[in-house]
Design a protein around this motif. Structure first.
Motif: not given
Length: 203
Positions: A9-20, A115-121
């Motif tokens: 299962f591929v979970l994309g992880l994203t969030g704007s700068i400074g969100m943790g 998990v794919l950790d991609i800031p600009l997902l």
């Protein structure tokens, strides 16, 4: 067993700068979930001999150190506020990071969850490679306080970064799951554990 059950299962992880987001990614990693960090991939690509370094040096003269490493502050200055230059940079970097992510998925084909950790997902269309997306969030005042506490960060630099990112509200609206890190990282840890249990594909 179907093809979808054979892959993670591929979970994309994203969030704007400074969100943790990075702290949240570390929570998955600490629980044995393979995490592909696109920022770390970019760091390697920017290093001496990295696949992106020479191409960036040619496209943006003066952005390589004598050792052949991308000078990130110089590169940021070179593209800041120039949409065309930013597109040229992304055309060099994004395909290489995408290839790294595909190699990561191939290496972990037997894992129940990755998990794919991609800031600009969302901005780069990366959600197309994911089965679900987790957005890490925090209120604007918490975000700004965290980011402006970083060495060398200024209001102007923060505003420029935010200008090229999708708004937090839109990210949350498009997310399958949301974790608010302003409520404490202990609570975030518990939410990560619950999500892992929910999303892992059966072995």
């Amino acid at each position: 067993m179907s093809e979808s059950e054979k892959r993670p299962f591929v979970l994309g992880l994203t969030g704007s700068i400074g969100m943790g987001k990075s702290a949240t990614a570390a929570m998955f990693s600490a629980r044995g979930v393979p995490v592909h960090d696109s920022d770390a991939a970019v760091h390697a690509l920017y290093g001496p001999g990295g696949a992106a370094a020479q191409a960036i040096g040619q496209a943006f003269p003066g952005t390589l150190t004598p050792e052949g490493r991308v000078d990130r502050p110089a590169l940021r200055e070179a593209v800041l506020g120039d949409a065309e230059k930013l597109r040229r940079l992304e055309a060099i970097v994004h395909p290489l990071v995408g290839a790294e992510a595909r190699a990561f998925l191939a290496r972990h084909a037997g894992a129940p969850l990755v998990v794919l950790d991609i800031p600009l997902l969302f901005e780069t269309g990366g959600q197309a490679r994911c089965d679900a997306v987790l957005v890490v969030t925090a209120p604007p005042e918490v975000q700004r306080a965290r980011v402006l506490a970083r060495p060398g960060m200024t209001e102007a630099a923060l505003n420029a970064i935010l200008a090229k990112q999708m708004s937090d509200a839109e990210k949350r609206a498009r997310a399958d799951h949301v974790i608010d890190t302003s409520r404490g990282f202990e609570r975030a840890e518990a939410e990560v554990e619950a999500l892992i249990g929910q999303l892992r594909r059966p072995a």
